[in-house]
Motif scaffolding. Structure first.
Motif, short mmCIF file in Angstrom:
data_model
loop_
_atom_site.label_atom_id
_atom_site.label_comp_id
_atom_site.label_asym_id
_atom_site.label_seq_id
_atom_site.Cartn_x
_atom_site.Cartn_y
_atom_site.Cartn_z
N LEU A 1 -0.93 -24.15 17.01
CA LEU A 1 -0.51 -24.14 18.25
C LEU A 1 -1.67 -24.16 19.42
CD1 LEU A 1 1.10 -20.44 17.58
CD2 LEU A 1 2.46 -22.73 17.05
N TYR A 2 -0.52 -24.86 20.35
CA TYR A 2 -1.32 -25.72 21.04
C TYR A 2 -1.55 -24.95 22.61
CZ TYR A 2 -1.71 -29.89 18.26
OH TYR A 2 -2.23 -30.19 17.17
N PHE A 3 -2.90 -24.80 22.83
CA PHE A 3 -3.14 -24.67 24.50
C PHE A 3 -1.84 -24.95 25.27
CE2 PHE A 3 -7.43 -23.00 23.51
CZ PHE A 3 -6.84 -21.90 22.72
N PRO A 4 -1.25 -24.51 26.86
CA PRO A 4 -0.58 -24.90 27.69
C PRO A 4 -0.83 -26.31 27.43
CG PRO A 4 -0.87 -22.38 27.85
CD PRO A 4 -1.45 -22.71 26.88
N GLY A 5 -0.09 -27.14 27.85
CA GLY A 5 -0.60 -28.48 28.21
C GLY A 5 -0.90 -29.30 27.32
N ALA B 1 -1.99 -11.41 12.15
CA ALA B 1 -2.35 -11.53 12.85
C ALA B 1 -2.32 -13.29 13.16
CB ALA B 1 -3.14 -11.31 14.29
N VAL B 2 -3.63 -13.83 12.78
CA VAL B 2 -3.50 -15.41 12.05
C VAL B 2 -2.77 -16.28 11.52
CG1 VAL B 2 -5.34 -17.22 11.22
CG2 VAL B 2 -6.68 -14.80 12.54
N PHE C 1 -1.08 -18.80 12.63
CA PHE C 1 -1.67 -20.21 13.48
C PHE C 1 -0.18 -21.69 12.75
CE2 PHE C 1 -5.45 -18.41 14.78
CZ PHE C 1 -5.58 -19.15 15.46
N GLY D 1 2.52 -21.47 12.37
CA GLY D 1 3.62 -22.49 12.88
C GLY D 1 5.22 -20.89 13.13
N ALA D 2 5.74 -21.42 11.92
CA ALA D 2 6.69 -20.65 11.58
C ALA D 2 6.26 -19.24 11.05
CB ALA D 2 7.97 -21.76 10.17
N GLY D 3 5.40 -19.40 10.38
CA GLY D 3 4.34 -17.99 9.19
C GLY D 3 4.88 -16.90 10.08
N SER D 4 5.91 -16.35 9.75
CA SER D 4 5.33 -14.49 9.64
C SER D 4 4.14 -13.68 9.26
CB SER D 4 6.80 -13.97 9.05
OG SER D 4 6.08 -13.75 8.43
N GLY E 1 -6.72 -26.30 20.94
CA GLY E 1 -5.73 -25.12 20.35
C GLY E 1 -5.73 -24.36 18.39
N ALA E 2 -4.98 -24.61 17.99
CA ALA E 2 -5.67 -23.60 16.66
C ALA E 2 -4.90 -23.97 15.47
CB ALA E 2 -6.83 -22.48 17.14
#
Lengths: 417, 496, 59
Positions: free
Chosen positions: A282-286, A317-318, A321, A323-326, A391-392
């Motif tokens: 996931l990327y930070f905004p922008g 929580a991690v 990262f 993406g689709a992972g719950s 991002g991370a």
């Protein structure tokens, strides 16, 4: 093969018996004698200037200026390009470094001693988020912070740690796992626990309350502060596992932004190298994947000891990262890593998995056999130097490294086929 | 229409940054949204929001313990909708318990870890990989059944030697059938438990014998498959010998049946001398051999049916319901067999040859010739489960359609006096092979040669033997109680 | 590993690790036989020689 099984049993024993203690913070040159003038350690397996990625070059230029080997970044870059700087992997000198992994003589490093085996390992201090050298940042603000770490924070923390005779890390990490850290992309619990533990000593050894406040503020504002301690801990735990004849256990994983490298106990100091992969995340905004640099850093040492992506189940929580992972899919990662590891660490347990221990001891045979590659939680750097983290996410170790290692091990064992 | 930036601050609301990033991405993907971010209002985060053009005065006033929702949209309406969605997501409990996240092992090692008391590995991966998986299973203490074929014979020998040293059983490779402790593995039938133990190098051979025993109210203690090459010289009968040891000492087993193609003479000697040491009676069915030099505790059975009858103490199978081919259906011609079961194919060849017929087959038994030597007046008995028919497609027991075209052609062939078929049911097999066959016959003309067959299986099988028979009979197939009797009926049909 | 006789198999409740065709696992499961299905994919990325080497190394 019995030889391998016995060797791996020994490897696992050494991992589990490791007793890492943070004992000091000192200038790197003081504990790594090879770190003289114009010598620079970087993350990942060996690499020459020509093949380095943008952030790595940016960080090197910054580090050269920081050490005063060049007056400005331009001159520093020219110096490096002319081959006048000696580059070595951190791993060759008992050290590790996050992302670009810059280590030069005057930078303060954590000293973690493995009291069971007597070896020590080193890692620089985490600079925080934003524009930082580990992401290739090299402007005045970056160098200024490094100078403060060198002149103020490092000495203060070192003194405090020495005054309490060191801080044992194994139990601290165990508590951090129970509080939702996986020690790679989430270190907020361990950072807080560390602050709680060191605060009295910092207060006692401080002679300047304003500086003490600065130190506390820095610690308190950097959720990832503990990562670098965890990395030195990982290195200190894994180094005694090196060089066990026949062992197929991974002793180091790291990347330099160009290559991914692993070392395996039974094949000694050989690096098995393959092109590093792009993190998915996931990327930070922008920002977007188009801005991302390939994966970097020695921080994968934490996965090598069963943390990070391997301990995903401790940190639902991690898991996001992926993406689709719950959140509930976090456990699947840890279970999958259980397929490529030879044991569990009974001292580092995961409440959500009925207190199963983190999967420990990556076996190259199992990786190649199952096709399941180690999962690494990672920060994503901008591909242009100096912009920093964008991002991370998650990156997989490339299978080719493990295939090479299997063949090399088989050859070393002398024609098992 | 101009772009709009909407901020909302939730005071003292903490959520992990990763959860926030996930939510940010979802909100940013909503219609009309240019960019969106949910972040804790720390100075560095606010700078990120600022740089992304997501920060208004409202968000700028937030502090580190506050959650900032920043939305940039093409319209105020879109921004409000996205904000509402974000807020509702935040207030929804994070639980998604309904979401299924089940873990499945990807390696035998992990499977054994998850089921530590597992005792059998059933391996049906491509042949190139089967030996490696089998070795892994053996080393984890499992007995192994290798359904896969195309495993090199050297690998088979090495695996079986290793298994022997570990005290583990390797059934196979190319082992289609086993019934251990009442559990049918791979292609097998649900048979009653009883005191007859079977050791078989052939899957359909085991199926036919166990099914015939079941039909005669007998029962099976265990049926151990050994693989088609176990009694070859290269393998030396390792599994067969281990299986004899096991059944010999098994208190549940009273009588032991051995089913195989004729073994290599050296191996036959070894196996039969082991048989001689047993106190239990044996039935030896070496399909294709005329006889064997047997010890006193063993009887020779030339066919699968004879083996079942001997194991049942000499009872005759199918004596109560004799069937015959109506005279009107009889015509002179050759017999064409279209078999899914390899040993059933072999048994049919033997019966025809024994009655003086010339037989050709793609899987010839001793006395038959190869298909290339087929010609006028020579019966053709085809094993559709042979490699040349199964490469790249399922075995005809799983997918009977491989037989369809050949059946249609044979029905039109004026030289054919009778068509022999088998229908094999049970675990692993097609859900309704008789129904499939009937659908092909329904489209065929009625003046073709008679079709004669049998159903290998039991009443307890999922397909139910009697139902399969009824389906075949409705389709005009003459159904014999056993494959051997079907072959005899075919003979009769060709003799007007 | 201790030397075992295969008799232990004939006396035991059969519990199956299924590797390959998923249908076998489904049928066993439907018949009430404990079975765990391995989500198998070719080992060593489908390289039989490497797979064989691995199995000899005891993977």
């Amino acid at each position: 093969m019995q030889l391998i099984e016995d060797a791996n049993k020994e490897a696992l024993r050494r991992i589990l018996e490791g007793d890492p203690v943070l004992i000091d913070v000192v200038p790197a040159g003081q504990v790594i004698p090879a770190l003289g003038e114009r010598v620079l350690l970087h993350a990942g397996p060996p690499i020459e200037w020509e093949r380095m990625c943008g952030p790595m070059r940016g960080a090197i230029a910054g580090a050269i200026v920081f050490e005063g080997w060049a007056a400005d970044l331009e001159e520093a870059t020219a110096l490096a390009a002319r081959g006048e700087i000696a580059f070595h992997p951190n791993h060759h000198f008992d050290a590790v470094g996050p992302m670009t992994g810059m280590t030069t003589q005057s930078m303060p490093v954590f000293v973690v001693e493995n009291r069971r085996f007597g070896n020590r390992a080193y890692c620089t201090i985490n600079e925080g988020l934003g524009k930082v050298m580990r992401f290739g940042g090299n402007d005045a603000s970056v160098l200024k912070r490094l100078a403060w770490l060198r002149d103020v924070f490092g000495p203060a923390l070192g003194e405090a740690i020495r005054s309490v005779g060191g801080i044992a890390l194994k139990g601290l990490v165990a508590r951090g796992l129970a509080m939702g850290d996986e020690m790679h992309q989430r270190n907020v619990a361990c950072t807080s626990l560390f602050l709680r533990e060191i605060a009295p000593a910092l207060a006692r050894t401080s002679r300047d309350s304003e500086r003490l406040a600065e130190v506390f503020a820095f610690l308190g504002s950097n959720d990832q502060f503990f990562l670098n301690i965890a990395m030195a801990m990982g290195k200190a735990i894994m180094d005694p596992v090196r060089g066990i004849a026949g062992s197929s256990i991974v002793t180091a994983m790291c990347r330099n932004g160009t290559d991914f490298g692993i070392r395996v106990s039974g094949t000694g100091d050989t690096w098995f190298v393959a092109p590093v992969e792009m993190p998915q995340g996931l990327y930070f905004p922008g920002f977007s994947a188009a801005d991302a640099n390939p994966d970097m850093g020695d921080s994968t040492i934490v996965e090598t000891i069963g943390l990070g992506g391997f301990a995903m189940a401790a940190s639902p929580a991690v898991a996001g990262f992926v993406g689709a992972g719950s959140a509930s899919s976090a456990a699947l990662y840890t279970k999958a890593m259980g397929e490529i590891t030879i044991g569990e660490n009974p001292e580092w347990t995961i409440p959500a998995l009925d207190f199963a221990g983190v999967p420990t001891g990556i076996d190259v045979r199992l990786v190649v056999d199952s096709g399941i590659t180690p999962v690494i939680n990672t920060g994503i750097a901008h591909k242009e130097p100096g912009i920093g983290q964008v991002g991370a996410g998650v990156v997989r170790a490339p299978i080719a490294c493990f295939e090479q290692a299997v063949r090399a091990l088989a050859e070393k064992l002398g024609g098992v086929a | 229409m101009s772009d709009t930036v909407l901020n909302e601050v939730r005071k003292g609301f903490y959520l992990d940054s990763v959860a926030l990033m996930r939510l940010s991405r979802r909100i940013a993907a909503m219609p009309g949204i240019i960019e969106a971010a949910l972040m804790m209002g720390t100075p560095s985060n606010k700078r990120i929001l600022q740089d992304a053009g997501l920060l208004s005065d409202i968000g700028a006033a937030a502090n580190g313990n506050d959650l900032v929702i920043g939305i940039k949209a093409h319209s105020d309406e879109a921004a409000r909708a996205a904000l509402a969605e974000a807020v509702s997501e935040l207030e929804t409990p994070r639980r998604r318990a309904a979401e299924q996240t089940t873990w499945r092992p990807r390696t035998i090692r992990a499977a054994v870890k998850a089921m530590p008391d597992a005792n059998v590995a059933l391996i049906s991966v491509p042949g190139d990989f089967a030996a490696a998986e089998a070795r892994k299973a053996l080393r984890r203490g499992l007995h192994v059944m290798i359904f896969s074929d195309n495993v090199a014979i050297e690998q088979e020998r090495a695996l079986k030697e290793e298994a022997r040293s570990l005290g583990r059983l390797v059934m196979g490779p190319d082992c289609g059938t086993a019934i251990i402790n009442g559990v049918p593995l791979a292609f097998a039938n649900r048979v009653p438990r009883g005191d007859i133990g079977i050791i078989g190098a052939s899957g359909t051979g085991i199926q036919e014998v166990t099914s015939l025993i079941a039909a005669a109210d007998g029962g099976i203690s265990h049926a151990i498959g050994v693989g088609g090459r176990d009694l070859s010289q290269a393998v030396g009968g390792i599994t067969t010998l281990m299986a004899i040891d096991a059944l010999d000492s098994d208190p549940r087993t009273r009588h032991i049946v051995l089913i195989s193609k004729p073994p290599h003479p050296d191996v036959a000697r070894t196996v039969l001398s082991r048989v001689a040491k047993s106190a239990k009676p044996f039935t030896v069915c070496f399909i294709g051999a005329e006889n064997a030099d047997l010890p006193p505790n063993a009887h020779f059975a030339p066919t699968l049916k004879a083996a079942a009858e001997d194991a049942l103490g000499g009872r005759t199978i199918g004596a109560d319901a004799p069937i015959s081919v109506p005279a009107s259906a009889r015509r002179s011609g050759i017999v064409v067999g279209l078999y899914s079961g390899g040993t059933l194919c072999a048994e049919a060849q033997l019966i025809l040859a024994r009655h003086g017929r010339k037989v050709a087959s793609n899987a010839p038994v001793p006395g038959s010739r190869s298909l290339s030597e087929a010609g006028d007046g020579i019966d053709r008995i085809i094993d559709l489960g042979a490699d040349e028919f199964t490469r790249g497609r399922p075995h005809p027991m799983i997918d009977p359609s491989v037989r369809d075209d050949m059946l249609r052609e044979t029905l039109k062939d004026r030289q054919v006096g009778a068509i022999l078929i088998d229908v094999v049911i049970g675990f692993g097999a097609h859900a309704d092979p008789a129904g499939h066959l009937a659908s092909i016959l329904a489209d065929a003309s009625r003046d073709g040669p008679p079709i004669i067959g049998s159903v290998t299986g039991t009443e307890a099988d999922p397909q139910v033997r009697s139902r399969q028979i009824a389906t075949l009979e409705r389709a005009g197939v003459l159904v014999a109680p056993s494959n051997a009797q079907a072959a005899e009926l075919a003979l009769a049909a060709c003799r007007p | 590993m201790e030397q075992k006789s295969i008799s232990d198999l004939l006396d035991a409740e059969i519990k199956v690790v299924n590797v390959g065709l998923e249908g076998f696992a489904a049928e066993l499961s439907a018949a009430g036989v404990p079975v765990i299905h391995v989500e198998w994919s070719p080992p060593a990325g489908g390289d039989p020689e490497l797979a064989d080497l691995l199995s000899k190394l005891g993977a």
